[in-house]
Scaffold this motif. Sequence first.
Motif, short mmCIF file in Angstrom:
data_model
loop_
_atom_site.label_atom_id
_atom_site.label_comp_id
_atom_site.label_asym_id
_atom_site.label_seq_id
_atom_site.Cartn_x
_atom_site.Cartn_y
_atom_site.Cartn_z
N LYS A 60 0.82 -1.21 0.00
CA LYS A 60 0.00 0.00 0.00
C LYS A 60 0.85 1.26 0.00
N GLY A 61 2.19 1.09 -0.01
CA GLY A 61 3.09 2.23 -0.05
C GLY A 61 3.50 2.77 1.30
N ARG A 62 3.18 2.03 2.37
CA ARG A 62 3.50 2.50 3.71
C ARG A 62 4.94 2.15 4.08
N LEU A 63 5.66 3.14 4.58
CA LEU A 63 7.05 2.94 4.99
C LEU A 63 7.10 2.13 6.28
N LEU A 64 7.85 1.02 6.26
CA LEU A 64 7.95 0.15 7.42
C LEU A 64 9.34 0.10 8.02
N GLY A 65 10.36 0.38 7.23
CA GLY A 65 11.72 0.33 7.74
C GLY A 65 12.68 1.05 6.82
N ARG A 66 13.80 1.49 7.36
CA ARG A 66 14.81 2.18 6.56
C ARG A 66 16.19 1.90 7.13
N GLY A 67 17.19 2.01 6.27
CA GLY A 67 18.56 1.78 6.70
C GLY A 67 19.52 2.67 5.95
N ILE A 68 20.63 2.99 6.57
CA ILE A 68 21.68 3.79 5.94
C ILE A 68 23.01 3.08 6.14
N GLY A 69 23.78 2.97 5.06
CA GLY A 69 25.07 2.31 5.12
C GLY A 69 26.13 3.13 4.42
N PRO A 70 27.36 2.64 4.38
CA PRO A 70 28.45 3.37 3.73
C PRO A 70 28.30 3.42 2.22
N GLY A 71 29.04 4.32 1.61
CA GLY A 71 29.02 4.44 0.16
C GLY A 71 29.70 3.27 -0.52
N VAL A 72 29.46 3.16 -1.82
CA VAL A 72 29.97 2.03 -2.59
C VAL A 72 30.68 2.53 -3.84
N ASN A 73 31.85 1.97 -4.11
CA ASN A 73 32.54 2.20 -5.37
C ASN A 73 33.02 0.86 -5.88
N PRO A 74 32.24 0.22 -6.77
CA PRO A 74 32.60 -1.12 -7.24
C PRO A 74 33.96 -1.19 -7.91
N MET A 77 36.53 -1.12 -4.63
CA MET A 77 36.36 -2.13 -3.58
C MET A 77 36.04 -3.51 -4.12
N GLY A 78 35.63 -3.58 -5.39
CA GLY A 78 35.28 -4.87 -5.98
C GLY A 78 33.80 -5.18 -5.82
N TYR A 79 33.29 -6.06 -6.67
CA TYR A 79 31.86 -6.37 -6.69
C TYR A 79 31.40 -7.12 -5.45
N GLU A 80 32.24 -8.00 -4.94
CA GLU A 80 31.87 -8.80 -3.76
C GLU A 80 31.62 -7.89 -2.56
N ALA A 81 32.55 -6.98 -2.31
CA ALA A 81 32.40 -6.06 -1.17
C ALA A 81 31.22 -5.12 -1.38
N ALA A 82 31.02 -4.69 -2.63
CA ALA A 82 29.90 -3.79 -2.93
C ALA A 82 28.57 -4.49 -2.65
N ALA A 83 28.44 -5.74 -3.10
CA ALA A 83 27.21 -6.49 -2.87
C ALA A 83 26.97 -6.72 -1.38
N GLU A 84 28.03 -6.93 -0.63
CA GLU A 84 27.91 -7.14 0.81
C GLU A 84 27.32 -5.91 1.50
N ILE A 85 27.79 -4.72 1.12
CA ILE A 85 27.26 -3.48 1.70
C ILE A 85 25.79 -3.31 1.32
N MET A 86 25.45 -3.61 0.08
CA MET A 86 24.06 -3.47 -0.37
C MET A 86 23.13 -4.35 0.45
N VAL A 87 23.52 -5.60 0.66
CA VAL A 87 22.67 -6.54 1.40
C VAL A 87 22.58 -6.14 2.87
N LYS A 88 23.69 -5.72 3.46
CA LYS A 88 23.68 -5.33 4.88
C LYS A 88 22.81 -4.09 5.10
N THR A 89 22.88 -3.14 4.16
CA THR A 89 22.06 -1.93 4.32
C THR A 89 20.58 -2.27 4.16
N LEU A 90 20.27 -3.18 3.26
CA LEU A 90 18.88 -3.63 3.12
C LEU A 90 18.41 -4.31 4.40
#
Length: 364
Positions: A60-74, A77-90
């Motif tokens: 329905k578009g209702r905000l339930l949760g949010r997260g903030i993590g560090p920036g990413v430069n693939p 840092m490489g794709y593996e580390a970038a994906a790790e930050i993406m998943v952890k921030t999610l």
Amino acid sequence: MSPPLVLSRNSLSFSRQPIYEKHFILALNIEIFRGGLNLSFVGGVDVGATSTKSIIIDFKGRLLGRGIGPGVNPFTMGYEAAAEIMVKTLSEAMRGVCEFKDLACVVFGSTGLETIKSRELVKSLIEKKSGISKVFVVTDSRIALEGALGGGEGIVVYAGTGSFAIGKNARGDVHKAGGVGFLMSDEGSGFYLGHQALRAAVRDLDGRGERTVLTRRVLDHFGVEIPEELMPKLYVKPIDTSAIAALAPIVTQAAEEGDRVARKIVESAAGELVNLVEAVARKLNMTALEFPLASAGGVFKSELIHGLFCSMIKERLPRAYLIEPRFKPVIGAVIMALKNAGISVEKGLLDELEASQRRLVDIP
């Protein structure tokens, strides 16, 4: 005809409703709840060089949760580390709301992933780390487009440290111009303004160019007396484009004060941004059509640049009409996620997303 039979258990309601007199259908009505079988959540992640932002919303578009993590430069840092930050921030946004298996779809819009091959690689890494059933990895410009236009058609032009324009037509075709880094593009950006100011200052001191107040102001900004002292500050690995882009307000202020050199730089920047928009409009066969045009990024905070840009747009694309971006890029990501989850994104849902966005005041 028998009345419907309703059984409730753990926020799940099963409704047995008659179709014909002797035939019944079992309808599963899934409500929002924590834990158990539930695919009423989607996620959006805005992956930037400075920070990574994530949100979880319901259908329905209702905000339930949010997260903030560090920036990413693939690239660094490489794709593996970038994906790790993406998943952890999610996962930060999911805390206390849902689990990975509960997500119907997640869209990641990332900087530094301009090729299909790189996006597919990161998508595969995210799927392995999270087990999410439906993952899409797109460019950061793509979620900016969806957010600014609320999922509709039109064009967005961005001018911050870098620059690009991206648009979508009524057929759903998407095209982008610019946005491939300061060596190959970024015309009209903060970096462009700063770079031109540096060059103007050197030409002034050499006697090759017109006198300008930019010379003294640029040197003072970096705390040096001569251009040679700038070399160890600017020629570093990697080149700090944001340090050069930080000169942009100096250029616009000098232009507003009447400095001829600064004025030429500002006019050139505005013209380059219009070129980006016009290129996208041509590719999408929109030059003769009426369409919304949203501008975003720090460069447009200059009233002078914004005014010049608007005047040039009216001359070259008279049917384009300027709007403010409706949503942040991270909301653009969840709009894409909702669509890919089979949810129709209409006015009521967009209104609810606007209410959710007001709760994201601390997320740029």
